[in-house]
Design a protein around this motif. Structure first.
Motif: not given
Length: 651
Positions: A218-237
């Motif tokens: 699920d793209f939204g689920t993985i995107r949210d987990l990746a953004a949460k784990s990265w120092s700058d969540p805006s890199k996933y927007l």
């Protein structure tokens, strides 16, 4: 350390020798098993407003005025952007081979198994795109009936076409993974799939050696987990600030006049002689990013660093006189002869006349790629001559044959220019790289070279180590002054060669009396000197999309019900002269012979209400593309059947 040893079985396919089987023996068993997912979401808004005026000045003179304004917009329809891709991988791939002897390349990995516990997000790209097209057009047309046998048609027109294409791109190049990456993703977010469930009809898919294991998510689920784990969540927007913005305006004026006369010289005949004048001015402005450097983030991927964008404006113009002559004669009440000669132009696509040079974000060890528009392009010009003979042997039944020739000039093709834009320094072949290769004992082992530089020179200019994964160093290495200047292959559209195209066409239609049943068929054969030479690695200007074709249609129609079954075939053709390969010398793309069957049904409930239904690609045909030989597979596509159902009501 990933250590590679290759085993290759070659096959002789003129004009060259190609690998039939290729195997990499990976001693460490820790190469990447990569797969990805995407979320594409756009919304379109189309509007059109028109005005028409018809004035009959006299019994023989009539004028028409037509004006319309049309707009088409396309933009993001997702909170993440319009075109979003997330790469994932586990780093447990061992011996890997490919068998190219079948329609589907057989990927063979006997020592590898997918493992959700090792799966992690790697690189990603989130893009916002915006497209807008506007057309303003005004025309005045006139018609003068000089006599019962002759008339004069004339007119003038003004057209203004504006196109805008803008986008932003937020990209993370973590293609080698991140430290402790798998820990950020629960095993249950990876959904196991089997390749055979999606591509069951492609030749070779049943081969027991084929590696068919992959994950969806699920793209939204993985995107949210990746953004949460990265120092700058805006890199996933995606960003709402466009870094590239191309705007093109074409202003055209035209005028035409044509004289038609009917007469009889043994048999009834008629002719039309005309002339058209076209003048166009092109203005193209482009806001494009300015490249500032190159950073090396994983074994095979380098990233072109970009700073603030800058605007450039380029112009172009052209004008043409376009004559035409059409003649027809009724040799008998059933036999008709037609002949025509004319000069036509084909305007370049708006994407080809955009200004500005753009470098692709991703580069390779051998260099990078980019593209540049050419507002000074001239339209393709063609001098055409056609002859046809038509025999109407019964009601709604005929046989027709025609021959044609087109002398083409200003052919628009793509050229590849080697350039060093912005004099960007690449770490490949630089001081750190050469020391690792020689003193460090790495030779050409890329993984060893990166480990040596990141572990030995972390904190030195251009070197930043961010962690370790699977026993190897992670981080970036930026090109420094004194390092080699990177080469880029820039694709530029250009007016190239002149040549001819010729061929013939056969048509037949037969209606079975008044039964409503009928059959129709046609075949077209074409030939051109603008061919692609597979034996040559020089830059070429071949005619794209040229092929023979045939269609066979069976139909039934009455006042209430209609059905149509169509078989469509197209022979092999050149789809592109450049496959955009960033790893080395580019190759052509050929689309192999393709056929499909379509069925359409119609039912009229009343004069105002009707039903339409279609099944497209009934047999689930396969589309395959290859390079210089059939073994060099570019893509294999199984689209499946498509179904359409609609109701139409006339007010």
């Amino acid at each position: 350390m990933v250590q590679l040893r290759s085993v290759v079985e070659l096959v002789d396919r003129r004009p060259g020798v190609r690998p039939l089987n290729y195997t990499e023996l990976i001693a460490g068993g820790d190469a990447d098993l990569s797969m990805g997912g995407a979320d594409f979401a756009t919304k379109n808004d189309n509007k059109s407003l028109g005005f028409n005026l018809d004035w009959k000045a006299t019994d023989k003179l009539r004028f028409e005025f037509d004006a319309h304004k049309s707009t088409a917009k396309s933009g993001a329809d997702s909170p993440w952007g319009s075109n979003n891709v997330i790469g994932t991988a586990s780093f447990n791939r061992g011996q890997t081979g490919v068998d190219f002897s079948q329609d589907l390349p057989i990927l063979i990995m006997p020592t590898t198994t997918r493992n959700a516990a090792l799966q992690q997000v790697t690189g990603s790209s989130f893009r916002n795109s915006y497209m807008k097209a506007e057309v303003d057009q005004q025309q005045i047309r006139g018609s003068w009936d000089i006599s019962d046998e002759s008339k004069l048609d004339f007119g003038v027109g003004l057209t203004k076409a504006k196109n805008r294409s803008a986008y932003s791109n937020v990209q993370l190049d973590n293609w080698g993974g991140v430290a402790n990456g798998p820990a950020n993703y629960p095993d249950n977010v990876w959904i196991p799939q089997d390749l055979r469930d999606f591509f069951g009809k492609i030749g070779g898919v049943g081969d027991p050696r084929l590696f068919t294991q992959f994950y969806t998510f699920d793209f939204g689920t993985i995107r949210d987990l990746a953004a949460k784990s990265w120092s700058d969540p805006s890199k996933y927007l995606a960003s709402n600030v466009f870094s590239t913005d191309r705007r093109t305006t074409e202003k055209s004026t035209s005028a035409y006049a044509e004289y038609t006369r009917e007469w009889e010289l043994g048999v009834p005949m008629s002719a039309t002689v005309g002339m058209r004048y076209e003048k166009t001015k092109v203005t193209s402005s482009a806001l494009v990013p300015i490249a500032t450097g190159i950073t090396w983030g994983s074994n095979n991927e380098l990233t072109v660093l970009k700073g603030d964008p800058g605007f450039t404006t380029l112009d172009g113009k052209y004008s043409y006189w376009l004559p035409n002559i059409d003649y027809q004669a009724d040799l008998t009440d059933k036999l008709k002869l037609r002949a025509s000669y004319g000069t036509t132009i084909g305007r370049p696509g708006w994407d080809a006349i955009q200004g500005g040079q753009t470098l692709n974000d991703l580069a390779r060890l051998s260099g990078g790629t980019g593209s540049q528009g050419n507002p000074g392009l001239k339209p393709l010009k063609s001098k055409n001559i056609d002859f046809s003979l038509e025999y109407y042997y019964a009601r709604s039944s005929y046989v027709a044959a025609g021959v044609f020739r087109k002398n083409i000039s200003n052919y628009i093709g793509s050229t590849l220019e080697n350039a060093t834009p912005f004099n960007l320094h690449t770490p490949i072949g630089g001081a750190y790289y050469n020391e690792a290769s020689t003193t460090g004992g790495c030779g050409s082992d890329i993984t060893c070279i990166r480990d040596y530089i990141l572990n030995r020179y972390n904190g030195q200019p251009g070197v930043t180590k961010t962690g370790d994964s699977n026993g190897h160093a992670l981080g970036t290495i930026v090109g420094q002054p004194g390092d080699p200047v990177a080469n880029f292959q820039i694709t530029v559209p250009a007016n190239t060669q002149s040549n001819s195209l010729k061929g013939f066409e056969l048509n037949v239609q037969h209606a079975f009396g008044n039964s409503g049943f009928g059959v129709a068929a046609n075949y077209t054969k074409v030939k051109s000197g603008l061919k692609y030479d597979n034996a040559s690695f020089a830059q070429q200007y071949a005619l794209v999309g040229l092929s023979d074709s045939a269609n066979l249609v069976g139909f039934y129609e009455d006042a209430r019900f209609s059905v149509r079954v169509a078989y469509n075939w197209r022979d092999k053709f050149l789809a592109a002269v450049n496959d955009g390969n960033q790893l080395g010398r580019s190759a052509p793309i050929f689309t192999e012979p393709y056929s499909q069957v379509d069925i359409s049904l119609g039912y009229n409930f009343s004069e105002k209400l009707s039903l339409q239904a279609e099944v497209i690609n009934v047999g689930d045909s396969i589309l395959r593309q290859h390079g210089r030989t059939t073994e060099e597979v570019y893509s294999v596509t199984q689209t499946g059947r498509r179904y359409m159902l609609g109701l139409r009501y006339k007010f």
